[in-house]
Each structure stands twice: as structure tokens, then as C-alpha cells.
Design an enzyme around this catalytic site. Structure first.
Site, PDB file in Angstrom:
ATOM      1  N   TYR A  32      16.607  29.093 -14.928  1.00 58.80           N
ATOM      2  CA  TYR A  32      15.590  30.425 -14.845  1.00 58.80           C
ATOM      3  C   TYR A  32      14.385  30.188 -15.213  1.00 58.80           C
ATOM      4  O   TYR A  32      14.301  31.984 -15.883  1.00 58.80           O
ATOM      5  CB  TYR A  32      16.860  31.573 -13.823  1.00 58.80           C
ATOM      6  CG  TYR A  32      17.874  31.567 -12.514  1.00 58.80           C
ATOM      7  CD1 TYR A  32      16.415  30.968 -11.231  1.00 58.80           C
ATOM      8  CD2 TYR A  32      18.801  31.345 -12.686  1.00 58.80           C
ATOM      9  CE1 TYR A  32      17.347  31.865 -10.404  1.00 58.80           C
ATOM     10  CE2 TYR A  32      19.902  31.041 -11.289  1.00 58.80           C
ATOM     11  CZ  TYR A  32      18.894  31.183 -10.391  1.00 58.80           C
ATOM     12  OH  TYR A  32      19.570  30.889  -8.803  1.00 58.80           O
ATOM     13  N   HIS A  67      21.545  29.134  -4.102  1.00 57.83           N
ATOM     14  CA  HIS A  67      20.130  29.208  -4.480  1.00 57.83           C
ATOM     15  C   HIS A  67      20.013  27.869  -3.643  1.00 57.83           C
ATOM     16  O   HIS A  67      20.667  26.618  -3.580  1.00 57.83           O
ATOM     17  CB  HIS A  67      20.304  28.254  -5.900  1.00 57.83           C
ATOM     18  CG  HIS A  67      18.939  28.060  -6.679  1.00 57.83           C
ATOM     19  ND1 HIS A  67      17.548  28.464  -7.160  1.00 57.83           N
ATOM     20  CD2 HIS A  67      18.900  26.299  -6.856  1.00 57.83           C
ATOM     21  CE1 HIS A  67      16.748  27.869  -7.306  1.00 57.83           C
ATOM     22  NE2 HIS A  67      17.497  26.562  -7.331  1.00 57.83           N
ATOM     23  N   PHE A 112      15.760  41.627 -14.556  1.00 56.13           N
ATOM     24  CA  PHE A 112      17.236  41.148 -13.889  1.00 56.13           C
ATOM     25  C   PHE A 112      17.513  39.633 -15.067  1.00 56.13           C
ATOM     26  O   PHE A 112      18.926  39.506 -14.716  1.00 56.13           O
ATOM     27  CB  PHE A 112      17.498  40.948 -12.837  1.00 56.13           C
ATOM     28  CG  PHE A 112      16.360  39.917 -11.907  1.00 56.13           C
ATOM     29  CD1 PHE A 112      16.198  38.427 -12.314  1.00 56.13           C
ATOM     30  CD2 PHE A 112      14.942  40.560 -10.759  1.00 56.13           C
ATOM     31  CE1 PHE A 112      15.269  37.684 -11.246  1.00 56.13           C
ATOM     32  CE2 PHE A 112      14.192  39.280 -10.863  1.00 56.13           C
ATOM     33  CZ  PHE A 112      14.182  38.232 -10.276  1.00 56.13           C
ATOM     34  N   LYS A 149      26.728  29.071  -5.965  1.00 55.88           N
ATOM     35  CA  LYS A 149      26.783  30.336  -6.893  1.00 55.88           C
ATOM     36  C   LYS A 149      28.418  30.321  -7.445  1.00 55.88           C
ATOM     37  O   LYS A 149      29.179  30.488  -6.675  1.00 55.88           O
ATOM     38  CB  LYS A 149      25.440  31.148  -6.813  1.00 55.88           C
ATOM     39  CG  LYS A 149      23.968  30.656  -6.853  1.00 55.88           C
ATOM     40  CD  LYS A 149      23.104  32.572  -7.074  1.00 55.88           C
ATOM     41  CE  LYS A 149      21.916  31.695  -6.846  1.00 55.88           C
ATOM     42  NZ  LYS A 149      20.996  33.149  -7.231  1.00 55.88           N
ATOM     43  N   ARG A 161      15.485  26.593   2.629  1.00 54.17           N
ATOM     44  CA  ARG A 161      15.375  28.560   2.494  1.00 54.17           C
ATOM     45  C   ARG A 161      15.956  29.127   4.228  1.00 54.17           C
ATOM     46  O   ARG A 161      15.943  29.985   3.800  1.00 54.17           O
ATOM     47  CB  ARG A 161      13.932  28.296   2.305  1.00 54.17           C
ATOM     48  CG  ARG A 161      13.614  27.590   0.995  1.00 54.17           C
ATOM     49  CD  ARG A 161      13.120  28.425  -0.104  1.00 54.17           C
ATOM     50  NE  ARG A 161      13.258  29.203  -0.140  1.00 54.17           N
ATOM     51  CZ  ARG A 161      14.108  29.720  -2.095  1.00 54.17           C
ATOM     52  NH1 ARG A 161      14.820  28.955  -2.648  1.00 54.17           N
ATOM     53  NH2 ARG A 161      14.165  31.154  -2.335  1.00 54.17           N
ATOM     54  N   THR A 221      16.769  36.557  -0.203  1.00 51.66           N
ATOM     55  CA  THR A 221      16.775  36.985  -1.528  1.00 51.66           C
ATOM     56  C   THR A 221      18.239  38.116  -1.300  1.00 51.66           C
ATOM     57  O   THR A 221      19.064  37.592  -2.154  1.00 51.66           O
ATOM     58  CB  THR A 221      16.151  36.886  -2.345  1.00 51.66           C
ATOM     59  OG1 THR A 221      14.783  35.816  -2.598  1.00 51.66           O
ATOM     60  CG2 THR A 221      16.706  37.033  -3.997  1.00 51.66           C
ATOM     61  N   ASN A 235      24.084  36.404  -4.295  1.00 48.24           N
ATOM     62  CA  ASN A 235      23.806  36.076  -3.746  1.00 48.24           C
ATOM     63  C   ASN A 235      23.489  34.129  -3.206  1.00 48.24           C
ATOM     64  O   ASN A 235      23.662  33.697  -2.039  1.00 48.24           O
ATOM     65  CB  ASN A 235      22.721  35.500  -2.870  1.00 48.24           C
ATOM     66  CG  ASN A 235      21.445  35.667  -4.260  1.00 48.24           C
ATOM     67  OD1 ASN A 235      21.520  34.620  -4.737  1.00 48.24           O
ATOM     68  ND2 ASN A 235      20.006  35.416  -3.625  1.00 48.24           N
ATOM     69  N   ARG A 247      23.934  33.627   3.514  1.00 43.79           N
ATOM     70  CA  ARG A 247      23.623  34.983   2.614  1.00 43.79           C
ATOM     71  C   ARG A 247      24.445  35.726   3.553  1.00 43.79           C
ATOM     72  O   ARG A 247      24.145  36.814   2.469  1.00 43.79           O
ATOM     73  CB  ARG A 247      21.850  34.995   1.434  1.00 43.79           C
ATOM     74  CG  ARG A 247      21.554  33.821   0.641  1.00 43.79           C
ATOM     75  CD  ARG A 247      20.325  33.383  -0.018  1.00 43.79           C
ATOM     76  NE  ARG A 247      20.027  33.226  -1.002  1.00 43.79           N
ATOM     77  CZ  ARG A 247      18.951  33.325  -1.571  1.00 43.79           C
ATOM     78  NH1 ARG A 247      18.041  32.968  -0.928  1.00 43.79           N
ATOM     79  NH2 ARG A 247      19.312  32.600  -3.209  1.00 43.79           N
TER      80      ARG A 247
HETATM   81  P1  ATP Z   1      17.365  30.872  -5.512  1.00 43.22           P
HETATM   82  O1  ATP Z   1      15.920  31.380  -6.711  1.00 43.22           O
HETATM   83  O2  ATP Z   1      18.332  31.976  -6.445  1.00 43.22           O
HETATM   84  O3  ATP Z   1      17.059  30.491  -4.551  1.00 43.22           O
HETATM   85  P2  ATP Z   1      15.706  33.173  -4.148  1.00 43.22           P
HETATM   86  O4  ATP Z   1      14.523  31.810  -4.053  1.00 43.22           O
HETATM   87  O5  ATP Z   1      15.748  33.324  -3.272  1.00 43.22           O
HETATM   88  O6  ATP Z   1      16.735  32.802  -5.197  1.00 43.22           O
HETATM   89  P3  ATP Z   1      14.081  34.816  -6.827  1.00 43.22           P
HETATM   90  O7  ATP Z   1      12.943  35.229  -6.696  1.00 43.22           O
HETATM   91  O8  ATP Z   1      13.762  32.911  -7.370  1.00 43.22           O
HETATM   92  O9  ATP Z   1      15.116  33.971  -5.119  1.00 43.22           O
HETATM   93  O10 ATP Z   1      15.383  34.704  -7.876  1.00 43.22           O
HETATM   94  C1  ATP Z   1      16.388  34.106  -8.275  1.00 43.22           C
HETATM   95  C2  ATP Z   1      17.038  34.521  -8.834  1.00 43.22           C
HETATM   96  O11 ATP Z   1      17.668  35.993  -8.984  1.00 43.22           O
HETATM   97  C3  ATP Z   1      17.738  35.548  -7.120  1.00 43.22           C
HETATM   98  O12 ATP Z   1      18.832  34.303  -6.126  1.00 43.22           O
HETATM   99  C4  ATP Z   1      18.993  36.826  -7.256  1.00 43.22           C
HETATM  100  O13 ATP Z   1      20.769  36.092  -7.876  1.00 43.22           O
HETATM  101  C5  ATP Z   1      18.512  36.999  -8.788  1.00 43.22           C
HETATM  102  N1  ATP Z   1      16.728  37.843  -8.668  1.00 43.22           N
HETATM  103  C6  ATP Z   1      15.893  38.084  -8.303  1.00 43.22           C
HETATM  104  N2  ATP Z   1      15.599  39.137  -7.719  1.00 43.22           N
HETATM  105  C7  ATP Z   1      16.707  39.987  -7.997  1.00 43.22           C
HETATM  106  C8  ATP Z   1      17.213  41.866  -8.098  1.00 43.22           C
HETATM  107  N3  ATP Z   1      15.625  42.762  -8.510  1.00 43.22           N
HETATM  108  N4  ATP Z   1      17.525  41.917  -8.989  1.00 43.22           N
HETATM  109  C9  ATP Z   1      19.030  41.420  -9.458  1.00 43.22           C
HETATM  110  N5  ATP Z   1      18.873  40.250  -9.385  1.00 43.22           N
HETATM  111  C10 ATP Z   1      17.253  39.306  -8.756  1.00 43.22           C
HETATM  112 MG    MG Z   2      13.354  31.072  -6.287  1.00 41.95          MG
END
Ligand code: ATP
Ligand code: MG
Length: 131
Positions: free
Chosen positions: A43, A109, A51, A3, A79, A85, A106, A96
Site C-alpha cells: 500500500y 482488495h 490511515f 483481507k 470493482r 470502499t 473491508n 463489501r
Molecule cells: P483497495 O485498494 O483495498 O481495493 P479501494 O481502492 O476501494 O481499496 P483505496 O482508496 O485504494 O480504496 O484505499 C485502500 C484501503 O485503505 C481501503 O480498502 C481501506 O481498507 C483503507 N482505507 C481507505 N480509506 C480509508 C479511511 N478513510 N479510513 C481507514 N481506512 C481507509
Molecule cells: Mg485501491
């Protein structure tokens, strides 16, 4: 996908090294950029989340490095390698934990299923027919 925070901080090489040392084969990789609209498409599952606006602004704020990776049990193992996350909850030694700045910025992805890995691979590497 590495990212914008991690690419901007110069951590692309360190993260790529961890990915390879964990046994993943990098099938495709490039440095590119998503417009806010394209970040929104990527996304789209989070469209209704509070968010979403911040996330798509952030994901279009600088270059990213998407990759197609290959390994047995790749989704689950990746993962584990990237960690939770929220970097505050990420296990020691995860990408991370080492490189993420916040729950939003973070560092990396990871696809959450084989099906989404194919969709997301095609999103960035439509020119690659088979991987
Ligand atoms: P990714 O899909 O990026 O691998 P993830 O699967 O761990 O991450 P998701 O729940 O899919 O988490 O959320 C996608 C992305 O949205 C997160 O990686 C983060 O950048 C952002 N995100 C998720 N939750 C929050 C939150 N509560 N506040 C701000 N940003 C968030
Ligand atoms: Mg995700």
C-alpha cells in the site's frame, strides 16, 4: 485479495464462489500472510495518508488470500463486484456490502488498473511468469 477480516470470519469460500459465479477465472490463489513491512510496500501509494499506519497494522494482522483473476474487462467488473470502499456506501449484493465490517476492514482488495494488476500479481506470485 481477500483481507484478514474476511479470511478470519471464514468467508473465503463464499467470496471465492461469488468471484467465480461472476465469470472470473481464478488463475492463481494461495493463503498467506504479509508482515507489516510488506503490507507497507503493498500500500505504498497511501504512505502519506492518515490511515496508512492503521491500514498496514490491519493488513498484517492475519492471513490473506491473494488471487490472480482473468476476465474480459476484469478491473472494472471486479470493482463493481466488490463495491464501494466504505461498506456503508456499497451497493446491495456486492462483496463489501455482504462481508465488510468497516471502511478499513473491508473484506477485499481489487487492483485499480491493468498495470497495477500485473504489479500486484507479481508481488504475490513472482513464481508465475505469465498469466
Ligand atoms: P483497495 O485498494 O483495498 O481495493 P479501494 O481502492 O476501494 O481499496 P483505496 O482508496 O485504494 O480504496 O484505499 C485502500 C484501503 O485503505 C481501503 O480498502 C481501506 O481498507 C483503507 N482505507 C481507505 N480509506 C480509508 C479511511 N478513510 N479510513 C481507514 N481506512 C481507509
Ligand atoms: Mg485501491
Amino acid at each position: 485479495m481477500i483481507k484478514p477480516d474476511a479470511v478470519g470470519a471464514g468467508n473465503t469460500g463464499a467470496i471465492t464462489k461469488m468471484i467465480e459465479e461472476a465469470g472470473f477465472k481464478i488463475v492463481a490463489m494461495k493463503k498467506t500472510y504479509m508482515s507489516k513491512e510488506r503490507a507497507g510496500q503493498f500500500y505504498a501509494v497511501h504512505k502519506e495518508r492518515p490511515f496508512y499506519e492503521d491500514l498496514t497494522n490491519y493488513m498484517s494482522s492475519g492471513p490473506i488470500v491473494p488471487m490472480i483473476l482473468e476476465k474480459d474487462n476484469a478491473v472494472e467488473d471486479f470493482r463493481k463486484l466488490i463495491g464501494a470502499t466504505n461498506p456503508k456506501e456499497a451497493a446491495e449484493g456486492t462483496i463489501r456490502k455482504l462481508f465488510a465490517e468497516s471502511i478499513e476492514a473491508n473484506a477485499i482488495h481489487g487492483s485499480d488498473s491493468d498495470e497495477n494488476a500485473t504489479i500486484e500479481g507479481n508481488f504475490f506470485f513472482a513464481e508465475i511468469e505469465k498469466f
